[in-house]
Enzyme design. Sequence first.
Site, PDB file in Angstrom:
ATOM      1  N   SER A  17       2.615  -9.482  -2.958  1.00  0.00           N
ATOM      2  CA  SER A  17       2.974  -9.019  -3.953  1.00  0.00           C
ATOM      3  C   SER A  17       2.963 -10.337  -5.233  1.00  0.00           C
ATOM      4  O   SER A  17       2.155 -11.200  -5.274  1.00  0.00           O
ATOM      5  CB  SER A  17       4.188  -8.262  -4.219  1.00  0.00           C
ATOM      6  OG  SER A  17       4.239  -7.517  -5.425  1.00  0.00           O
ATOM      7  N   ASP A  30      -1.338   1.806  -3.392  1.00  0.00           N
ATOM      8  CA  ASP A  30      -0.063   0.892  -3.772  1.00  0.00           C
ATOM      9  C   ASP A  30       0.193   1.334  -5.457  1.00  0.00           C
ATOM     10  O   ASP A  30      -0.756   1.374  -6.292  1.00  0.00           O
ATOM     11  CB  ASP A  30      -0.776  -0.472  -3.871  1.00  0.00           C
ATOM     12  CG  ASP A  30       0.096  -1.397  -4.260  1.00  0.00           C
ATOM     13  OD1 ASP A  30       1.535  -1.186  -4.817  1.00  0.00           O
ATOM     14  OD2 ASP A  30       0.211  -2.710  -3.649  1.00  0.00           O
ATOM     15  N   HIS A  71       3.001  -0.171  -1.277  1.00  0.00           N
ATOM     16  CA  HIS A  71       3.119  -1.480  -1.480  1.00  0.00           C
ATOM     17  C   HIS A  71       3.288  -2.322  -0.713  1.00  0.00           C
ATOM     18  O   HIS A  71       3.284  -3.446  -0.678  1.00  0.00           O
ATOM     19  CB  HIS A  71       3.726  -1.424  -2.924  1.00  0.00           C
ATOM     20  CG  HIS A  71       3.939  -2.892  -3.414  1.00  0.00           C
ATOM     21  ND1 HIS A  71       2.820  -3.544  -4.161  1.00  0.00           N
ATOM     22  CD2 HIS A  71       4.986  -3.566  -3.739  1.00  0.00           C
ATOM     23  CE1 HIS A  71       3.193  -4.626  -4.514  1.00  0.00           C
ATOM     24  NE2 HIS A  71       4.659  -4.937  -4.239  1.00  0.00           N
TER      25      HIS A  71
END
EC number: 3.1.-.-
Length: 381
Positions: free
Chosen positions: A229, A316, A355
């Site tokens: 991320s 995601d 995610h």
Amino acid sequence: MRKRNESVTVEHERAAAAPAPLDKGCSLRHSLRLPAADTGMKRPLGRRHGLWFRLRRLIIWLLGVYIAIPFLVKLCPAIQAKLVFLNFVRVPYFIDLKRPQDQGLNHTCNYYLQPEEDVTIGVWHTVPAALWKNARGKDQLWFEDALGSSHPVILYLHGNAGTRGGDHRVELYKVLSSLGYHVVTFDYRGWGDSVGSPSERGMTYDALHVFDWIKARSGDNPVYIWGHSLGTGVATNLVRRLCERETPPEALILESPFTNIREEARSHPFSVIYRYFPGFDWFFLDPITTSGIKFANDENVKYISCSLLILHAEDDPVVPFHLGKKLYNIAATSRSFRDYKVQFVPFHTDLGYRHKYIYRSPELPRILREFLGIPEHEHHH
């Protein structure tokens, strides 16, 4: 007699012509009923008017807040910086980062390193599963020496919010450890128990310091960099710098990456209610770059020369899948990767990895073995 009769008749006619006296009780009842009926009709109307007034006032207040927020963000860019980093969100709460064993990591040592004056960062070092038994009760010196054993090392750079003790992060450490890797991770300055103020430059420098610390102890063992991320932005910043000084890692792994922070902010679910607001870029995106935050993965990959693996779940909700795919397409056509392997691995929506749950994939060990190769110690089994 006639006069008397006439007077009686006149009195009788007057009496007949005069209105009959009203009953007092009847009069009172009528006087009470009429206002009561009138009040009953007015009360629902009054309630409706009061409800509508409150609803209208609430709508006006919400509209005022909606309009005020963009101006507040524009005037105070630090607000956007905090929303990008979310370092003040410390989850899970009430854990002692000095005790990784409380999170089920009995083969992990907690360190503190000092990248710069007035900056201290907390580090966890998890040894490979093959060394778990030997690691029991050992001190920091033993763990540092263990980096020189014949096991590759993964430097893990986590995303925003939380700490190095986040649940999904801990589970990934366990998976990587079971595959034969040392895992070194840390909290950037301003996160967890690390001291300092967060910034893109500072986060990148912290990562560089930890990488150099690992290389000073790992000898010729491969060192891989894994970013997740927001950590993918730190990872590409770091690897670009390493390539420029000609000390690249053996490979770079990007999990749920974006192209750059502006495109990610525009696609983030938090931006939905403002995405079509006039001047969205000027109000919300410009303050991010004004704060010195770019995390330009799409630019960095053009200067990176090492193997690249991108992992991204199609479902995601935080970093859209199409941004990871776009980054892959940029890297795959970049001259800097012409002599290196570039691979994109999607995870289907039905798997529900979203995610941060790619670590759950039973295919992940195979993917890593095929891309990175089998850790040296596994050849002996």
